[in-house]
Design a protein around this motif. Structure first.
Motif, PDB file in Angstrom:
ATOM      1  N   ILE A 151       0.842  -1.084   0.023  1.00  0.00           N
ATOM      2  CA  ILE A 151      -0.222  -0.096  -0.062  1.00  0.00           C
ATOM      3  C   ILE A 151       0.901   1.272   0.034  1.00  0.00           C
ATOM      4  O   ILE A 151       0.292   2.366  -0.062  1.00  0.00           O
ATOM      5  N   ARG A 153       3.374   4.198  -1.125  1.00  0.00           N
ATOM      6  CA  ARG A 153       3.771   4.972  -2.316  1.00  0.00           C
ATOM      7  C   ARG A 153       5.181   5.630  -2.265  1.00  0.00           C
ATOM      8  O   ARG A 153       5.780   5.867  -3.338  1.00  0.00           O
ATOM      9  N   ALA A 163      -2.083   3.690   0.257  1.00  0.00           N
ATOM     10  CA  ALA A 163      -3.209   3.701  -0.441  1.00  0.00           C
ATOM     11  C   ALA A 163      -4.347   3.915   0.614  1.00  0.00           C
ATOM     12  O   ALA A 163      -5.546   4.023   0.181  1.00  0.00           O
ATOM     13  N   LYS A 236      -9.529 -10.455  -4.619  1.00  0.00           N
ATOM     14  CA  LYS A 236      -8.210  -9.375  -4.210  1.00  0.00           C
ATOM     15  C   LYS A 236      -7.590  -9.416  -2.917  1.00  0.00           C
ATOM     16  O   LYS A 236      -8.416  -9.078  -1.819  1.00  0.00           O
ATOM     17  N   ASN A 356      -5.491  -4.605 -10.506  1.00  0.00           N
ATOM     18  CA  ASN A 356      -6.663  -3.684 -10.758  1.00  0.00           C
ATOM     19  C   ASN A 356      -7.897  -4.164 -11.004  1.00  0.00           C
ATOM     20  O   ASN A 356      -7.973  -5.308 -11.602  1.00  0.00           O
ATOM     21  N   ASN A 357      -8.907  -3.646 -10.420  1.00  0.00           N
ATOM     22  CA  ASN A 357     -10.210  -4.434 -10.400  1.00  0.00           C
ATOM     23  C   ASN A 357     -10.752  -4.531 -12.023  1.00  0.00           C
ATOM     24  O   ASN A 357     -11.214  -5.407 -12.315  1.00  0.00           O
ATOM     25  N   ASN A 375     -12.079  -1.772  -2.485  1.00  0.00           N
ATOM     26  CA  ASN A 375     -11.678  -0.305  -3.208  1.00  0.00           C
ATOM     27  C   ASN A 375     -10.365   0.361  -2.580  1.00  0.00           C
ATOM     28  O   ASN A 375     -10.237   1.480  -2.430  1.00  0.00           O
ATOM     29  N   ARG A 376      -9.429  -0.404  -1.927  1.00  0.00           N
ATOM     30  CA  ARG A 376      -8.115  -0.088  -1.587  1.00  0.00           C
ATOM     31  C   ARG A 376      -7.196  -0.597  -2.656  1.00  0.00           C
ATOM     32  O   ARG A 376      -6.909  -1.762  -2.956  1.00  0.00           O
ATOM     33  N   GLU A 377      -6.428   0.453  -3.137  1.00  0.00           N
ATOM     34  CA  GLU A 377      -5.405   0.095  -4.144  1.00  0.00           C
ATOM     35  C   GLU A 377      -4.346  -0.797  -3.700  1.00  0.00           C
ATOM     36  O   GLU A 377      -3.723  -0.470  -2.611  1.00  0.00           O
ATOM     37  N   THR A 379      -0.568  -1.060  -4.368  1.00  0.00           N
ATOM     38  CA  THR A 379       0.491  -0.007  -5.144  1.00  0.00           C
ATOM     39  C   THR A 379       1.755  -0.914  -5.741  1.00  0.00           C
ATOM     40  O   THR A 379       2.356  -0.583  -6.610  1.00  0.00           O
TER      41      THR A 379
END
Length: 804
Positions: A151, A153, A163, A236, A356-357, A375-377, A379
């Motif tokens: 998560i 960046r 994220a 996911k 990615n979804n 909906n948590r990215e 990274t």
């Protein structure tokens, strides 16, 4: 290893500036400092910066000494301190009357990022406690667990740099974040049902789902029902999408294998708890501790003499790769699951897993029937790590989630080296940055021959450079001219006008093993036994079974395996029968083979191959390069015993199935004389000693005539190979006076992932009085290659500086 620097300490009232380096961000370090400061009645502040954690503290010197001692001896569970430096400052530099956690300072980035950590026991308890607010929340974390690398960046580790930035705290989470009495004090990844990421379930065909038909609880619980009813579900996870099905349902497993285009490679498994795993595998105390550690890797376990899963789970091998749930989401899905699930990467064979979804829906929609989205990215794409206990030590076969990007600290003399970027190999790729004596080895990338994986390699390389602020001064590459990693390395060096260091493949394996064992830079040469598929040698030929005397700077080739033609070039790596034919022709010729062994099914099998074309390739040396490859010898023997004769479905399959075939009783009790014999003559032109397999082939083919059980033959091959490796070490270690010139032996290369061979060789060498080095922190396969490249490039630069 903690290295400390102390300047000007006294017993008087004092103020100190303390800088702590290592993996100290995102682990609850600042809250731990705050708590200790309260205990010892100190004032000042603590904050994150690019180097790690900075502390400005004032108080009584004895109390401050106790404060530092306690902090370094008992840091937070996930923290790893590498260096502590402090110096006296004026008390006026610390205006605070109390002690506070201050805002982050943006300074030069030298600190690390801790890996993702599996759910801790406290969070696990909360997730299943209906009387707390985190009940059934799939993103429950604290300072002791949860996502980090996947998560983050940028550095420093603050919520705004992760994220989790799009998810501001609710009042309850803000209270926990600010409360020093909780384990969520300044924990950047925390959230709850009110303010955090959400999970939802979708059908691949977009039709509506009647959740109450599958669960009385929620969508996550419904996933368990879907799995038990035979559906394939894409989930996911922490580092990417995963494909799941009930591992006990043969039809589901077979369907997943077909749709994923993964023909034979064993699937990874996840089980709810140790009780479920023990139904299918033997698990000793070490393996149990490994399964339950924060890294939560896939652990390779013996499946013999236990309940079996459908053959499609792990075809023709006697191991299962199990892991326990590594996130609250997985714990919730498996709560009612009394059997294991297959949990494999969400991709088709050869591709990187999707993160990615929308891309997951596009690429996995014809494999999975249902999707678990959130909906948590993510990274950073990160695979599961793979570990196996050999000689009572965990050996990492794939270093990724839970282990990467923990840096490997090199011996102190490497601290003066320039910043190195090592590009790694072609298969099982990782890359490595070396700076300030620490090797930052990336997570597992994969095989670069796949275009999507190569694109992911380039993306990850750029990400690491950005996150960690890495600006290399030297680029190191493998000597193989066609490796994509080497080509990219040349481009980078050319573009940035940087020195380029080309590293021989097996020398890199040797150096990786030396660095893994913290061997000093100026060490005397050791004898490396380096066994793998192949790598380009110093003479331009393919090497793969090498005995090198060397250190970090240089090496001498003292012995090798017999060079045998790879018929069809790289095709020989995929079709084992080609290696069997090449060995037969090289050892005894077809005429003798026909005269003595024409009754064998193996003879009739090889006779049907296009021998005229093959012989012409050999005689004219067309597309049949010589290779001293131990890996190809395994393929040749496996095919002779009827294993994977036509083709392999994944790298190393023939060798893995040959190892699985071994009769343990024959291995442990048969007389040493029954082991297949090898000899050690010299090559005609170079006079280099080599392993000659003629006698082995005569014994093996004789056993085929006698219809000796194949498992007994597999045992005899392993014992014979171990014997000749140790005999070669003894020969190569002697000087011209017959005295031992090399006391230390390093074992590296992917062939040593074979537990039987590794343990036989290791034990025999120890019995002969050698000191044996082997891998512990990084893979012995090409996943550790980049670290060896970095070590060699650094050593050569330091040697150059010294000479000038």
């Amino acid at each position: 290893m903690i290295r400390t620097s102390l300047h000007g300490l006294s017993t008087e009232d004092a103020a100190w500036h303390i800088q702590i380096q290592g993996l100290v961000q995102g682990v609850g370090f600042r809250p731990a400092v705050w708590v200790l400061a309260q205990r010892y009645h100190l004032r000042g502040r603590v904050l994150n910066n690019g180097q790690g954690v900075q502390i400005m503290v004032a108080g009584k010197s004895p109390a401050m000494m106790s404060f530092v001692t306690e902090l370094t001896k008992h840091p937070p569970p996930l923290a790893k301190i590498s260096h502590v430096a402090w110096e006296p400052i004026s008390t006026y530099a610390i205006p605070e009357r109390g002690f506070l956690i201050a805002n982050t300072e943006n300074t030069e980035k030298t600190t690390g990022i801790i890996p993702d950590a599996a759910t801790c026991s406290a969070c696990f308890k909360e997730v299943f406690d209906p009387f707390v607010r985190h009940f059934r929340y799939p993103f429950t974390t604290c300072t002791n667990c949860g996502p980090r690398l996947t998560i983050q960046r940028q550095i420093p580790y603050d919520r705004a740099h992760t994220a989790m930035a799009p998810f501001p705290f609710c009042a309850a989470c803000a209270h926990e974040y600010g409360d020093p009495q909780t384990r969520r004090f300044h924990a950047e990844s925390i959230a709850c049902h009110t303010c955090g990421p959400k999970v939802w379930l979708e059908r691949a065909d977009q039709k509506p789902i009647a959740i109450d038909a599958f669960s009385m609880l929620d969508e996550i619980d419904a996933v368990c029902t879907l799995l038990t009813r035979g559906h394939i579900v894409a989930i996911k996870g922490l580092g990417g999408f995963q494909l799941a099905c009930d591992a006990t349902q043969a039809e589901s497993v077979s369907r997943l294998r077909i749709l994923k285009q993964r023909e034979g490679k064993p699937f990874a498994l996840m089980a709810r708890d140790m009780e479920v795993i023990r139904q299918y595998c033997s698990v000793n105390d070490q393996e149990a501790a490994l399964l339950q550690c924060p890294a939560a890797p896939i652990v390779l376990l013996s499946s013999e003499s236990h309940d079996s899963l459908p053959p499609g789970v792990a075809p023709n091998v006697n191991m299962y790769g199990f892991m326990l749930p590594n996130s609250p989401l997985h714990h919730l899905i498996l709560k009612r699951m009394n059997v294991p699930i297959v949990l494999t990467s969400g991709n088709r064979a050869g591709e990187p897993q999707w993160i990615n979804n929308e891309l997951a829906k596009e690429h996995l929609g014809d494999i999975a029937e249902y999707f678990v989205f959130h909906n948590r990215e993510i990274t950073q794409r990160v695979d599961d790590s793979v570990v196996k206990i050999m000689l009572n030590v965990p050996r990492i076969f794939r270093r990724s989630r839970g282990y990467a990007p923990i840096p490997v600290t090199f011996p102190p003399s490497f601290g003066r080296a320039p910043r190195i970027l090592a590009m790694g190999g072609e298969l099982k790729n990782t890359f490595c940055f070396l700076r300030n004596g620490e090797a930052l080895l990336s997570h597992h990338i994969g095989d670069l021959e796949d275009a999507l994986t190569y694109a992911d390699y380039q993306r990850a390389l750029a990400q690491y450079q950005g996150i960690f602020g890495q600006t290399p001064e030297v680029v190191a590459i493998d000597r193989h001219p066609e490796y994509l990693s080497s080509k990219l390395g040349r481009e980078l060096a050319d573009h940035h006008k940087l020195p380029l260091s080309e590293i021989q493949h097996h020398h890199a394996h040797l150096a990786s093993c030396l660095a893994d064992n913290d061997i000093p830079l100026n060490t005397s040469p050791v004898l490396g036994v380096l066994l793998d598929g192949l790598g380009v040698g110093e003479d331009g030929t393919f090497w793969g079974g090498e005995f090198l005397a060397g250190d970090y700077c240089d090496f001498t080739r003292l012995g090798t395996f017999k060079p045998i033609a790879m018929l069809g070039g790289n095709q020989a790596s995929k079709e084992p029968w080609r290696n069997t034919y090449a060995h037969v022709v090289a050892e005894m010729g077809w005429a003798q083979f026909k005269m003595n062994y024409h009754e064998l099914p193996l003879f009739h099998y090889l006779e049907e191959k296009p021998r005229a074309i093959l012989d012409q390739m050999l005689s004219e040396r067309v597309n049949s390069p010589l290779a001293s490859s131990c890996g190809r010898l395994f393929d040749a023997v496996a095919a002779a015993l009827g294993i994977c004769q036509d083709r392999i479905l994944y790298e190393g399959q023939a060798a893995m199935e040959l190892e699985a075939m071994v009769d343990r009783t024959a291995l442990e009790t048969e007389h040493r004389a029954l082991a297949y014999p090898f000899s050690i003559p010299r090559l005609r032109h170079s006079q280099l000693r080599y392993v000659e397999p003629l006698a082995m082939w005569e014994a093996l083919l004789g056993d085929l005539l006698l219809d000796t059980p194949r498992p007994v033959m597999a045992a005899r091959f392993h014992k014979g190979l171990a014997n000749v490796i140790c005999a070669m070490v003894k020969v190569c270690s002697q000087n011209s006076e017959g005295q031992r010139a090399y006391q230390t032996v390093a074992l590296s290369g992917g062939v040593f992932q074979n537990k039987i061979l590794f343990e036989l060789v290791h034990q025999q060498l120890c019995d002969e009085g050698f000191s044996v080095l082997s891998h512990r922190q990084v893979p012995m396969n090409d996943g550790g290659l980049a670290m060896g490249q970095a070590a060699i490039a650094a050593a050569r630069c330091l040697n150059h500086y010294q000479e000038n």
